[in-house]
Design a protein around this motif. Structure first.
Motif, PDB file in Angstrom:
ATOM      1  N   LEU A  23       0.850  -1.181   0.000  1.00  0.00           N
ATOM      2  CA  LEU A  23       0.000   0.000   0.000  1.00  0.00           C
ATOM      3  C   LEU A  23       0.889   1.234   0.000  1.00  0.00           C
ATOM      4  O   LEU A  23       1.940   1.249   0.647  1.00  0.00           O
ATOM      5  CB  LEU A  23      -0.882   0.008   1.260  1.00  0.00           C
ATOM      6  CG  LEU A  23      -1.764   1.227   1.510  1.00  0.00           C
ATOM      7  CD1 LEU A  23      -2.835   1.361   0.425  1.00  0.00           C
ATOM      8  CD2 LEU A  23      -2.412   1.135   2.892  1.00  0.00           C
ATOM      9  N   LEU A  50      -3.586  11.356   0.605  1.00  0.00           N
ATOM     10  CA  LEU A  50      -3.674  12.141   1.832  1.00  0.00           C
ATOM     11  C   LEU A  50      -3.646  13.603   1.412  1.00  0.00           C
ATOM     12  O   LEU A  50      -2.759  14.010   0.672  1.00  0.00           O
ATOM     13  CB  LEU A  50      -2.464  11.865   2.725  1.00  0.00           C
ATOM     14  CG  LEU A  50      -2.134  10.409   3.004  1.00  0.00           C
ATOM     15  CD1 LEU A  50      -0.773  10.305   3.674  1.00  0.00           C
ATOM     16  CD2 LEU A  50      -3.209   9.805   3.875  1.00  0.00           C
ATOM     17  N   CYS A  65       1.062   9.228  -8.985  1.00  0.00           N
ATOM     18  CA  CYS A  65       0.124   8.120  -9.113  1.00  0.00           C
ATOM     19  C   CYS A  65      -0.038   7.713 -10.577  1.00  0.00           C
ATOM     20  O   CYS A  65      -0.036   6.521 -10.903  1.00  0.00           O
ATOM     21  CB  CYS A  65      -1.224   8.499  -8.501  1.00  0.00           C
ATOM     22  SG  CYS A  65      -2.448   7.174  -8.502  1.00  0.00           S
ATOM     23  N   GLY A 125      -6.008   6.530  -7.890  1.00  0.00           N
ATOM     24  CA  GLY A 125      -6.122   6.363  -6.447  1.00  0.00           C
ATOM     25  C   GLY A 125      -7.378   5.593  -6.091  1.00  0.00           C
ATOM     26  O   GLY A 125      -8.392   5.721  -6.765  1.00  0.00           O
ATOM     27  N   VAL A 126      -7.303   4.801  -5.038  1.00  0.00           N
ATOM     28  CA  VAL A 126      -8.467   4.019  -4.623  1.00  0.00           C
ATOM     29  C   VAL A 126      -9.260   4.731  -3.535  1.00  0.00           C
ATOM     30  O   VAL A 126     -10.392   4.352  -3.244  1.00  0.00           O
ATOM     31  CB  VAL A 126      -8.096   2.578  -4.165  1.00  0.00           C
ATOM     32  CG1 VAL A 126      -7.543   1.787  -5.328  1.00  0.00           C
ATOM     33  CG2 VAL A 126      -7.149   2.588  -3.002  1.00  0.00           C
ATOM     34  N   ASP A 127      -8.687   5.728  -2.901  1.00  0.00           N
ATOM     35  CA  ASP A 127      -9.417   6.518  -1.918  1.00  0.00           C
ATOM     36  C   ASP A 127      -8.616   7.764  -1.579  1.00  0.00           C
ATOM     37  O   ASP A 127      -7.444   7.853  -1.836  1.00  0.00           O
ATOM     38  CB  ASP A 127      -9.673   5.709  -0.648  1.00  0.00           C
ATOM     39  CG  ASP A 127     -10.830   6.245   0.169  1.00  0.00           C
ATOM     40  OD1 ASP A 127     -11.507   7.202  -0.283  1.00  0.00           O
ATOM     41  OD2 ASP A 127     -11.066   5.716   1.251  1.00  0.00           O
ATOM     42  N   LEU A 158      -3.651   5.307  -1.623  1.00  0.00           N
ATOM     43  CA  LEU A 158      -4.604   6.147  -0.899  1.00  0.00           C
ATOM     44  C   LEU A 158      -4.005   7.544  -0.829  1.00  0.00           C
ATOM     45  O   LEU A 158      -2.846   7.707  -0.441  1.00  0.00           O
ATOM     46  CB  LEU A 158      -4.838   5.627   0.520  1.00  0.00           C
ATOM     47  CG  LEU A 158      -5.410   4.224   0.668  1.00  0.00           C
ATOM     48  CD1 LEU A 158      -5.569   3.878   2.149  1.00  0.00           C
ATOM     49  CD2 LEU A 158      -6.742   4.105  -0.037  1.00  0.00           C
ATOM     50  N   PRO A 214      -2.211  -0.562  -4.490  1.00  0.00           N
ATOM     51  CA  PRO A 214      -3.230   0.426  -4.123  1.00  0.00           C
ATOM     52  C   PRO A 214      -2.610   1.703  -3.573  1.00  0.00           C
ATOM     53  O   PRO A 214      -1.625   1.657  -2.832  1.00  0.00           O
ATOM     54  CB  PRO A 214      -4.063  -0.278  -3.052  1.00  0.00           C
ATOM     55  CG  PRO A 214      -3.370  -1.528  -2.703  1.00  0.00           C
ATOM     56  CD  PRO A 214      -2.260  -1.756  -3.663  1.00  0.00           C
ATOM     57  N   LEU A 264       0.573   5.369   0.769  1.00  0.00           N
ATOM     58  CA  LEU A 264      -0.181   6.529   1.251  1.00  0.00           C
ATOM     59  C   LEU A 264       0.523   7.754   0.695  1.00  0.00           C
ATOM     60  O   LEU A 264       1.693   7.989   0.996  1.00  0.00           O
ATOM     61  CB  LEU A 264      -0.212   6.558   2.778  1.00  0.00           C
ATOM     62  CG  LEU A 264      -0.807   5.324   3.454  1.00  0.00           C
ATOM     63  CD1 LEU A 264      -0.745   5.468   4.976  1.00  0.00           C
ATOM     64  CD2 LEU A 264      -2.234   5.081   2.996  1.00  0.00           C
TER      65      LEU A 264
END
Length: 105
Positions: A53, A86, A69, A103-105, A84, A82, A55
């Motif tokens: 992952l 910020l 990304c 991005g997934v979130d 995420l 993945p 971030l």
């Protein structure tokens, strides 16, 4: 099922205080955490190590998180990792760009 200690997370943020806060929480949960404050160094690191992952801060000097990304999602070596985001940004355009970059979130 993976133990949290087997999950390797990379935090990329140019603000050390943000990294420290995230690391405190994630290490308490037992995750393996590494970080970079320089997005270009982080990009090189991502291509030399495997992460479960990432971030990723959106607003960074030299290379913003959305562009980073996009690069990662174009490469077969990293396109499944993945990401995420910020960010303190919460405007619709930033959120839309973050999702459309991969991005997934």
């Amino acid at each position: 099922m993976l133990d949290n200690a087997e999950i390797k997370i990379l935090i990329v943020d140019d603000q050390l205080s943000n990294i420290q806060m995230l690391m405190a929480f994630l290490e308490e949960e037992g995750y393996s955490i590494v970080y970079n404050t320089n997005p270009l160094e982080a990009l090189e690191r991502i291509f030399n190590e495997e992460f479960d992952l990432i971030l990723l801060d959106i607003n960074m000097p030299q290379l913003n998180g959305i562009e980073m990304c996009k690069r990662l999602k174009k490469d077969p070596q990293t396109n499944e990792t993945p990401i995420l985001f910020l960010s303190a940004d919460h405007d619709t355009d930033t959120i839309t760009n973050a999702f459309s970059s991969g991005g997934v979130d």
